[in-house]
Each structure stands twice: as structure tokens, then as C-alpha cells.
Design a protein around this motif. Structure first.
Motif, PDB file in Angstrom:
ATOM      1  N   LEU A 182      -6.128 -15.304 -14.148  1.00 57.93           N
ATOM      2  CA  LEU A 182      -7.003 -16.464 -13.993  1.00 57.93           C
ATOM      3  C   LEU A 182      -7.872 -16.339 -12.750  1.00 57.93           C
ATOM      4  O   LEU A 182      -8.843 -17.083 -12.598  1.00 57.93           O
ATOM      5  CB  LEU A 182      -6.146 -17.744 -13.898  1.00 57.93           C
ATOM      6  CG  LEU A 182      -5.359 -18.101 -15.154  1.00 57.93           C
ATOM      7  CD1 LEU A 182      -4.491 -19.323 -14.852  1.00 57.93           C
ATOM      8  CD2 LEU A 182      -6.289 -18.388 -16.331  1.00 57.93           C
ATOM      9  N   THR A 183      -7.504 -15.376 -11.855  1.00 52.92           N
ATOM     10  CA  THR A 183      -8.277 -15.219 -10.638  1.00 52.92           C
ATOM     11  C   THR A 183      -9.630 -14.646 -10.969  1.00 52.92           C
ATOM     12  O   THR A 183      -9.757 -13.715 -11.749  1.00 52.92           O
ATOM     13  CB  THR A 183      -7.530 -14.271  -9.676  1.00 52.92           C
ATOM     14  OG1 THR A 183      -6.220 -14.770  -9.490  1.00 52.92           O
ATOM     15  CG2 THR A 183      -8.260 -14.158  -8.360  1.00 52.92           C
ATOM     16  N   SER A 184     -10.650 -15.214 -10.356  1.00 54.78           N
ATOM     17  CA  SER A 184     -11.995 -14.726 -10.634  1.00 54.78           C
ATOM     18  C   SER A 184     -12.228 -13.408  -9.908  1.00 54.78           C
ATOM     19  O   SER A 184     -11.574 -13.110  -8.921  1.00 54.78           O
ATOM     20  CB  SER A 184     -13.019 -15.755 -10.159  1.00 54.78           C
ATOM     21  OG  SER A 184     -12.873 -15.964  -8.768  1.00 54.78           O
ATOM     22  N   PRO A 185     -13.163 -12.608 -10.366  1.00 52.47           N
ATOM     23  CA  PRO A 185     -13.467 -11.333  -9.706  1.00 52.47           C
ATOM     24  C   PRO A 185     -13.874 -11.573  -8.271  1.00 52.47           C
ATOM     25  O   PRO A 185     -14.495 -12.570  -7.933  1.00 52.47           O
ATOM     26  CB  PRO A 185     -14.616 -10.772 -10.536  1.00 52.47           C
ATOM     27  CG  PRO A 185     -14.468 -11.428 -11.886  1.00 52.47           C
ATOM     28  CD  PRO A 185     -13.955 -12.798 -11.588  1.00 52.47           C
ATOM     29  N   LEU A 186     -13.523 -10.615  -7.429  1.00 49.03           N
ATOM     30  CA  LEU A 186     -13.796 -10.739  -6.020  1.00 49.03           C
ATOM     31  C   LEU A 186     -15.010  -9.936  -5.584  1.00 49.03           C
ATOM     32  O   LEU A 186     -15.446 -10.052  -4.447  1.00 49.03           O
ATOM     33  CB  LEU A 186     -12.564 -10.282  -5.221  1.00 49.03           C
ATOM     34  CG  LEU A 186     -11.281 -11.048  -5.549  1.00 49.03           C
ATOM     35  CD1 LEU A 186     -10.121 -10.447  -4.783  1.00 49.03           C
ATOM     36  CD2 LEU A 186     -11.445 -12.517  -5.224  1.00 49.03           C
ATOM     37  N   TRP A 187     -15.533  -9.067  -6.441  1.00 49.37           N
ATOM     38  CA  TRP A 187     -16.671  -8.237  -6.079  1.00 49.37           C
ATOM     39  C   TRP A 187     -17.837  -8.542  -7.010  1.00 49.37           C
ATOM     40  O   TRP A 187     -17.953  -9.631  -7.545  1.00 49.37           O
ATOM     41  CB  TRP A 187     -16.267  -6.756  -6.159  1.00 49.37           C
ATOM     42  CG  TRP A 187     -15.305  -6.386  -5.062  1.00 49.37           C
ATOM     43  CD1 TRP A 187     -15.601  -6.015  -3.795  1.00 49.37           C
ATOM     44  CD2 TRP A 187     -13.893  -6.383  -5.156  1.00 49.37           C
ATOM     45  NE1 TRP A 187     -14.476  -5.768  -3.073  1.00 49.37           N
ATOM     46  CE2 TRP A 187     -13.390  -5.979  -3.893  1.00 49.37           C
ATOM     47  CE3 TRP A 187     -12.963  -6.677  -6.180  1.00 49.37           C
ATOM     48  CZ2 TRP A 187     -12.048  -5.858  -3.617  1.00 49.37           C
ATOM     49  CZ3 TRP A 187     -11.624  -6.539  -5.887  1.00 49.37           C
ATOM     50  CH2 TRP A 187     -11.174  -6.152  -4.622  1.00 49.37           C
ATOM     51  N   ALA A 246      -4.587 -10.406   1.601  1.00 45.48           N
ATOM     52  CA  ALA A 246      -5.807 -10.827   2.298  1.00 45.48           C
ATOM     53  C   ALA A 246      -6.817 -11.422   1.324  1.00 45.48           C
ATOM     54  O   ALA A 246      -7.464 -12.444   1.629  1.00 45.48           O
ATOM     55  CB  ALA A 246      -6.405  -9.630   3.017  1.00 45.48           C
ATOM     56  N   LEU A 247      -6.965 -10.806   0.151  1.00 44.59           N
ATOM     57  CA  LEU A 247      -7.927 -11.308  -0.829  1.00 44.59           C
ATOM     58  C   LEU A 247      -7.502 -12.682  -1.366  1.00 44.59           C
ATOM     59  O   LEU A 247      -8.339 -13.571  -1.566  1.00 44.59           O
ATOM     60  CB  LEU A 247      -8.071 -10.297  -1.982  1.00 44.59           C
ATOM     61  CG  LEU A 247      -8.729  -8.950  -1.618  1.00 44.59           C
ATOM     62  CD1 LEU A 247      -8.683  -8.006  -2.807  1.00 44.59           C
ATOM     63  CD2 LEU A 247     -10.156  -9.172  -1.145  1.00 44.59           C
ATOM     64  N   ALA A 248      -6.234 -12.836  -1.609  1.00 42.70           N
ATOM     65  CA  ALA A 248      -5.742 -14.127  -2.118  1.00 42.70           C
ATOM     66  C   ALA A 248      -5.932 -15.225  -1.080  1.00 42.70           C
ATOM     67  O   ALA A 248      -6.288 -16.372  -1.408  1.00 42.70           O
ATOM     68  CB  ALA A 248      -4.279 -13.996  -2.523  1.00 42.70           C
ATOM     69  N   ALA A 249      -5.695 -14.887   0.183  1.00 36.32           N
ATOM     70  CA  ALA A 249      -5.872 -15.893   1.236  1.00 36.32           C
ATOM     71  C   ALA A 249      -7.327 -16.308   1.334  1.00 36.32           C
ATOM     72  O   ALA A 249      -7.631 -17.501   1.502  1.00 36.32           O
ATOM     73  CB  ALA A 249      -5.381 -15.331   2.566  1.00 36.32           C
ATOM     74  N   SER A 266      -0.907 -15.097  -1.748  1.00 38.48           N
ATOM     75  CA  SER A 266      -1.058 -14.417  -0.467  1.00 38.48           C
ATOM     76  C   SER A 266       0.288 -14.270   0.222  1.00 38.48           C
ATOM     77  O   SER A 266       0.613 -13.201   0.754  1.00 38.48           O
ATOM     78  CB  SER A 266      -2.020 -15.204   0.423  1.00 38.48           C
ATOM     79  OG  SER A 266      -2.131 -14.607   1.698  1.00 38.48           O
ATOM     80  N   GLN A 267       1.101 -15.320   0.185  1.00 40.55           N
ATOM     81  CA  GLN A 267       2.412 -15.247   0.824  1.00 40.55           C
ATOM     82  C   GLN A 267       3.333 -14.262   0.102  1.00 40.55           C
ATOM     83  O   GLN A 267       4.098 -13.528   0.725  1.00 40.55           O
ATOM     84  CB  GLN A 267       3.027 -16.643   0.871  1.00 40.55           C
ATOM     85  CG  GLN A 267       2.291 -17.612   1.784  1.00 40.55           C
ATOM     86  CD  GLN A 267       2.843 -19.018   1.709  1.00 40.55           C
ATOM     87  OE1 GLN A 267       3.822 -19.289   0.987  1.00 40.55           O
ATOM     88  NE2 GLN A 267       2.224 -19.962   2.440  1.00 40.55           N
ATOM     89  N   PHE A 268       3.270 -14.299  -1.243  1.00 44.90           N
ATOM     90  CA  PHE A 268       4.089 -13.372  -2.026  1.00 44.90           C
ATOM     91  C   PHE A 268       3.730 -11.922  -1.689  1.00 44.90           C
ATOM     92  O   PHE A 268       4.609 -11.082  -1.432  1.00 44.90           O
ATOM     93  CB  PHE A 268       3.896 -13.637  -3.520  1.00 44.90           C
ATOM     94  CG  PHE A 268       4.440 -12.550  -4.394  1.00 44.90           C
ATOM     95  CD1 PHE A 268       5.789 -12.444  -4.650  1.00 44.90           C
ATOM     96  CD2 PHE A 268       3.590 -11.594  -4.963  1.00 44.90           C
ATOM     97  CE1 PHE A 268       6.299 -11.433  -5.452  1.00 44.90           C
ATOM     98  CE2 PHE A 268       4.099 -10.587  -5.760  1.00 44.90           C
ATOM     99  CZ  PHE A 268       5.454 -10.496  -6.004  1.00 44.90           C
ATOM    100  N   ALA A 269       2.451 -11.606  -1.662  1.00 46.95           N
ATOM    101  CA  ALA A 269       2.027 -10.232  -1.393  1.00 46.95           C
ATOM    102  C   ALA A 269       2.377  -9.825   0.029  1.00 46.95           C
ATOM    103  O   ALA A 269       2.816  -8.685   0.270  1.00 46.95           O
ATOM    104  CB  ALA A 269       0.524 -10.100  -1.632  1.00 46.95           C
ATOM    105  N   ALA A 270       2.245 -10.745   0.979  1.00 46.64           N
ATOM    106  CA  ALA A 270       2.585 -10.430   2.371  1.00 46.64           C
ATOM    107  C   ALA A 270       4.070 -10.146   2.519  1.00 46.64           C
ATOM    108  O   ALA A 270       4.482  -9.242   3.266  1.00 46.64           O
ATOM    109  CB  ALA A 270       2.160 -11.584   3.289  1.00 46.64           C
TER     110      ALA A 270
END
Length: 344
Positions: free
Chosen positions: A21-26, A98-101, A109-113
């Protein structure tokens, strides 16, 4: 849209659900790019659930390249962690955090960290030490360039397996070494030795090869004309002797013809008619003269052939002056004779 259907319990797998569901970041991908990325993502997720990690991870990586999203990146990090590539998974988790944050997705972001922190304690770090840096020195790790700062320090996070380290510098011979890296936590150390000068080796390659030493000169006997030798020399002397004999015989007959002609001239002088004896003497003188001409002509031919054969077969060790042939004609009242002699 991409969706997750987790087969295993656990809070971190539940969190991965719905990441697509996350939109593209680039840059915005096209519809075709999205379709391709979705297909690759689904194939990779299915293969990862089946435990076929060597097939799953490349598909997830390609999906992330075509249509990058936080959700795909997190799944790729999980795949690499299962595959044992701890350094790759650690870097991907940190990037996803970082991208999620920045996208306001604090839970992801917390899960990935958290996952990145857990992997950091288990990393394999390769410590490189340069014994003597050379001007313009370049170091590569598995084909990727390393900066001077990255090449030295506390250690470079690397995936376990085999790593290839190479070092190059202008005017220096290249150096390389392969290192077997065990799963961490570990910090193997590799010392890059001073690079040897390549000038001597390059000069040796650039210099033309030395010419081979000249072959020794072996004196050879002068080639003899074809057909020369003892038999030809003997035939030459025989032919020359026959020729001289013919000339001698012709000379004798010539003298006899002159004498007979003189007798005919005396017998016929003062008379209107010659006697029968004078006529016969005249005919005899003509016959004698003809024999003389033939003998002299044949003698000259044989003499020329003999001289040619002797010259062709003459040995260079013997001077020409040592070979002599002579002919001595004589006339007597009862006829003529020829004496043939020689030295060789």
C-alpha cells in the motif's frame, strides 16, 4: 496492489502485511512498470514462502528496481536475512527504516530499525589494512570500488562467503587476494602489502627480443659443374688427342697433296697435253687434299670438344699449366707420320 499473506506467526511478519500500500518513493513508474513489479513481487514472495530463497531474492530485488517501495524493500531484507546475507539485509533494513520514517510510517520504521539493530550484532566485518599507500591507489571489494576512508577503519560489513580484494596503482603491479568469510560476529583482517614496481616488468615486455647469435660459418667446397669428374676429364683428353691426331693427319696429307701438285706442274710444263701419269697424279693430289681438309676439320671439332670437357672437369687444386698435350707431325720419303704426347 501488492498484498502479503503471511504463513508464519510473528509480529514482524504481521507488520509486513499490506506493505504494497506504500506509494513509490522515487520517480513515478509507468503502468507497465507497476504491472511488472507486481508480478515479480508476487513470484518472489511465493518462492520465499516455499523456502526457495536463491530464486526469490533476485525477483524481489528486480521488483524493487522497477517500482521501488518500502514494502518490497522490507521483504527483500527479510529474504536476504534468511539467505544468510546479513550485511545486505542489515543495509536494506536501515534504508527501509529511514524511508518509512520520512513517509510518516512510524510502525514500519521502528520494525525495520529493530531488525537492523539485531543484525548489526551479528555482522561479519572485513578489516583492511594498507601497509603502504601508493599514489593513485584504488581498492576494490568484490569488484566494487572502495574509498580510502572505507578501506580502513573498524571494518566493512560484508556478507559471509568468499570475498575478492584487489589493489591497483599507476606504475605498480596489481595485487589481489580471496578471503573466506565466516558468519559473524567476526572481524577478519587482511593486510594489503606494498605494491611492487611494474617498471622493470613493463620495460622487459616493451623491449624487443634480443636477436639470436649468428650461426657459425662452415666453409664449403666449391660446387663442381654438373657432369664433371674423372670420366669427363678422361673423355676430354681422349677427344683432344683424337682431334690433334686428325689435325696432324690432315697436315701430312696436305703436304703430300702439295708435293703431288708440284710433280704434276713439272710434268705438264712446256707440253700442250699432260701425260696419263700426270693426270693420275693430279687426281691423286686432289684426293689427298680432300682427305687433308676432312681430317683437319674433324680434328678441330674433336680438339674443341676435348678442351671444353677438360676445362669443365679441371680440379681447382691443379694449375692449368701442369696439363700439356703436343703433336709432332713429320714427313719422310715413304710418307708422313704424327707423334702425339702429353703431360697431366
Amino acid at each position: 496492489m501488492r498484498s502479503f499473506r503471511a504463513r508464519h506467526a510473528g509480529a514482524w511478519l504481521a507488520l509486513l502485511s499490506g506493505m504494497s500500500l506504500t506509494s513509490p518513493l522515487w520517480a513515478q513508474p509507468t503502468a507497465a512498470d507497476k504491472a511488472l513489479a507486481e508480478g515479480l513481487f508476487q513470484d518472489g514472495k511465493k518462492l520465499m514462502d516455499e523456502g526457495r530463497l536463491q530464486e526469490a531474492c533476485p525477483k524481489l530485488a528486480e521488483s524493487q528496481r522497477v517500482d521501488p517501495t518500502v514494502g518490497t524493500l522490507l521483504n527483500l531484507a527479510v529474504c536476504h536475512e534468511k539467505e544468510g546475507k546479513t550485511a545486505s539485509a542489515w543495509a536494506e533494513f536501515k534504508e527501509a527504516s529511514a524511508l518509512a520514517a520520512s513517509a510518516g510510517q512510524q510502525d514500519r520504521s521502528q520494525f525495520a530499525a529493530k531488525r537492523a539493530s539485531e543484525l548489526e550484532a551479528r555482522l561479519t566485518r572485513l578489516v583492511l589494512e594498507v601497509a603502504q599507500a601508493a599514489p593513485g591507489m584504488a581498492i576494490t571489494l568484490n569488484g566494487k570500488d572502495l574509498s580510502a576512508a572505507a578501506a580502513t577503519g573498524s571494518g566493512i560489513p560484508v556478507d559471509p562467503g568468499t570475498a575478492t580484494i584487489e589493489a591497483r596503482a599507476p606504475g605498480k603491479k596489481p595485487w589481489s587476494q580471496q578471503v573466506a568469510l565466516e558468519p559473524g560476529p567476526s572481524a577478519p583482517r587482511v593486510v594489503i602489502p606494498p605494491l611492487a614496481d611494474a617498471a622493470a616488468e613493463e620495460q622487459a615486455k616493451a623491449a624487443p627480443p634480443a636477436p639470436p647469435p649468428p650461426a657459425p660459418v662452415v666453409p664449403q667446397e666449391a660446387a663442381k659443374p654438373e657432369g664433371s669428374g674423372g670420366p669427363l676429364r678422361t673423355l676430354g683428353f681422349v677427344a683432344g688427342g683424337v682431334g690433334l691426331a686428325g689435325i696432324g693427319v690432315g697436315a701430312v696429307f696436305g703436304i703430300m697433296a702439295i708435293q703431288k701438285a708440284g710433280d704434276v706442274e713439272v710434268g705438264c710444263s712446256g707440253n700442250f697435253r699432260c701425260s696419263r701419269a700426270d693426270v693420275e697424279a693430279n687426281e691423286s693430289a686432289q684426293t689427298t687434299a680432300m682427305v687433308s681438309n676432312i681430317a683437319v676439320g674433324a680434328g678441330l671439332v674433336f680438339l674443341g670438344a676435348g678442351v671444353t670437357m677438360v676445362l669443365m672437369s679441371r680440379s681447382p687444386e691443379k694449375p692449368v699449366a701442369s696439363e700439356r698435350v703436343w703433336l709432332s707431325p713429320s714427313v719422310a720419303s715413304d710418307g708422313g707420320r704424327v707423334t702425339l704426347g702429353g703431360q697431366w
